[in-house]
Scaffold this motif. Structure first.
Motif: not given
Length: 130
Positions: A21-22, A25, A33, A42
């Motif tokens: 997700k980092d 995002y 995130n 995160t």
């Protein structure tokens, strides 16, 4: 000793090539995130695999079963330096790779299916599959 998918996932982790997700995002693909497993920080390669509380709980259960007493930050280097038999090193490494692969699967289940097994169930799944 590991199934081919386990070392491949470890290679993706070491090269930071998983779609976490980092990264998603930053491209506005996902709304947040936060880690899918614990939602405390995160979601990144450096967080999910050694530092996430979910991953730590699974590793703690597996580590107790193995009797390896490894520190999560650099487990593979610790195994390499230990004065263990080659078989024990291979079994421990294969188990860690299986944990990383299974955590990755659980992360995907949490993200796509909104289902997350407890760490003890995941650890039981890993130990029965080895």
């Amino acid at each position: 000793m590991a199934a081919p998918k386990h070392p491949f996932t470890a290679w993706l982790i070491s090269h930071q090539a998983l779609r976490l997700k980092d990264r998603l995002y930053t491209y506005n693909v996902v709304p947040d995130n936060l880690c899918c497993l614990c939602a405390l920080a995160t979601e990144s390669h450096t967080y999910v695999f050694p530092d996430c509380t979910y991953t730590k709980q699974v590793m703690q259960i597996i580590d107790t079963d193995l009797g390896a007493h490894l520190i999560p930050a650099n487990m593979l280097q610790q195994i390499k330096r230990r004065r263990w038999s080659r078989l024990r090193k291979n079994v421990t490494t294969a188990t860690i790779l299986a944990v990383w692969y299974t955590v990755w699967l659980q992360r995907n289940d949490a993200w796509f299916n909104h289902m997350l097994l407890s760490p003890s169930m995941v650890a039981r799944q890993i130990t029965t599959s080895l």
